[in-house]
Design an enzyme around this catalytic site. Structure first.
Site, PDB file in Angstrom:
ATOM      1  N   ASP A  70       4.282  14.419  13.839  1.00 11.42           N
ATOM      2  CA  ASP A  70       4.421  14.147  12.404  1.00 11.42           C
ATOM      3  C   ASP A  70       3.067  14.204  11.699  1.00 11.42           C
ATOM      4  O   ASP A  70       2.720  13.327  10.909  1.00 11.42           O
ATOM      5  CB  ASP A  70       5.081  12.786  12.191  1.00 11.42           C
ATOM      6  CG  ASP A  70       5.714  12.655  10.798  1.00 11.42           C
ATOM      7  OD1 ASP A  70       5.979  13.704  10.163  1.00 11.42           O
ATOM      8  OD2 ASP A  70       5.942  11.516  10.352  1.00 11.42           O
ATOM      9  N   LEU A  97       0.815  -1.221   0.000  1.00 10.37           N
ATOM     10  CA  LEU A  97       0.000   0.000   0.000  1.00 10.37           C
ATOM     11  C   LEU A  97       0.845   1.266   0.000  1.00 10.37           C
ATOM     12  O   LEU A  97       0.419   2.302  -0.501  1.00 10.37           O
ATOM     13  CB  LEU A  97      -0.934   0.013   1.218  1.00 10.37           C
ATOM     14  CG  LEU A  97      -1.980  -1.097   1.287  1.00 10.37           C
ATOM     15  CD1 LEU A  97      -2.718  -1.033   2.614  1.00 10.37           C
ATOM     16  CD2 LEU A  97      -2.966  -0.973   0.127  1.00 10.37           C
ATOM     17  N   GLY A 147       9.294   6.087   6.076  1.00 13.50           N
ATOM     18  CA  GLY A 147      10.627   6.092   6.637  1.00 13.50           C
ATOM     19  C   GLY A 147      10.849   4.997   7.663  1.00 13.50           C
ATOM     20  O   GLY A 147      11.993   4.636   7.961  1.00 13.50           O
TER      21      GLY A 147
END
Length: 369
Positions: free
Chosen positions: A198, A77, A81
């Protein structure tokens, strides 16, 4: 004499060989013993985790089960990182997203902390963790499957994913509101405050009804709710969404307001940063927040490559822009909390005040290098 000398040499060689073999076996058994001790400690830590959370603990799967549910990692998919994400299916036929982390030699404490923290969350706008795999260096997280993928796919990759339709302004508004509610829950609703660090379009997943869910807690940080400022050894986040204080401490300490900055930049992306025509040959030379701030008090024709045909859509656009500009203020104390962001989203447009400028364009340009 010659035969006797050869026999002596042969005997010495045999003694040396036996000695080497014994040393090898001793080292092998010692190493195996240490590995077994490490595995026992690892299993004990996991068992303690499962016992502590009881029925609320996510199920532990073996690596062999991970391979089976993903059909040997047949359907990828995405790539991040921290590892790759694959589509899978549980024995009860539920579809899942399996995030296989890059192999690590660490003792797994950070991984189990992540599993623990995500397991503590329960909110409609936070991705649900259904299981995990922790088998030596093999680690994986099993999440509920989101049919529409990431928000980033709709912002950047329409052609690549054959998504010819653009999200309606009302849908964009609902997505922004849902993300804000999810962040408010992480900052205020949990027993221990969770800072994500993030927030970006690719970490926002959309279900079949386009309801957003915050995912990927790989950079998260736990913080006591009473503490407003935390310490951190190194910068975290993704360039373009990172708060100024994460790069330079002169902008202040790290706090939940750092997530507010990332949220603001992401909402600006939703409004149309990648589709903007600002009248220059290279849009990368323009700091988008500064450009949109200058045009906000003029007219709503912001060249965002979207046709705004209704008054409600114009109000939504302007509201999203104003709250985004507040969220990305360089001084974290000037940014609103996510509770305030929700209030702004639900307030009348006339009650919203345009924030002061300018923004940290020099820092933005530095981060692009």
């Amino acid at each position: 004499m010659k035969t006797m000398g050869e026999g002596l040499i042969l005997g010495l060689g045999l003694v040396v060989a036996i000695t080497i073999l014994i040393c090898f076996l001793v080292l092998w058994f010692k190493g195996k013993s240490l590995l077994n001790q490490g595995k026992k400690k690892e299993d004990a830590r996991i068992e303690a985790f499962i016992k502590k959370f009881g029925s609320l603990a996510p199920r532990r799967y073996s690596y062999a089960e991970i391979k089976k549910m993903t059909n040997k990692f047949n359907h990828k998919l995405g790539q991040g990182g921290f590892g790759s994400v694959y589509k899978g299916k549980l024995p009860d036929c539920r579809l899942v997203a399996v995030k296989v982390l890059s192999e690590s030699k660490e003792n797994g404490e950070d991984f189990m902390n992540e599993v623990t923290s995500i397991s503590r969350t329960s909110h409609v706008n936070i991705i649900s963790l259904l299981g995990f795999c922790f088998e030596k260096s093999k680690r994986a997280l099993i999440y509920e499957f989101m049919p529409h993928g990431s928000l980033g796919g709709f912002i950047y990759d329409r052609g690549l994913h054959h998504r010819s339709c653009r999200l309606e302004w009302r849908t964009l508004y609902d997505i922004a509101l849902g993300i804000a509610r999810g962040l408010e829950y992480l900052h205020q609703g949990c027993k221990t405050r969770i800072l994500h660090f993030d927030i970006k379009p690719y970490n926002i997943l959309l279900d079949e009804n386009f309801y957003p869910k915050i995912s990927d807690f790989g950079l998260f940080k736990l913080c006591e709710r009473k503490k407003s400022i935390i310490s951190m050894a190194c910068a975290r986040g993704t360039i373009g969404y990172t708060a100024p204080e994460l790069v330079c401490r002169n902008f202040g300490g790290l706090s939940y307001k750092s997530d507010a900055n990332s949220y603001g930049m992401m909402v600006l992306e939703m409004v149309g940063r990648k589709n903007i025509d600002v009248g220059v040959s290279q849009t990368s030379e323009v700091y988008f927040p500064s450009w949109i701030y200058k045009h906000l008090d003029k007219s709503m024709n912001l060249n965002l490559n979207r046709v705004i045909v209704e008054e409600e859509e114009e109000e939504i656009t302007r509201k999203l822009i104003i709250l985004s500009l507040w969220c990305i203020q360089s001084n974290s104390s000037d940014r609103p909390s996510m509770t305030k962001v929700i209030e702004m989203l639900q307030a009348n447009l006339q009650s919203l005040i345009i924030p002061p400028g300018p923004f940290v364009s020099s820092l933005y340009n530095l981060l692009k290098l």
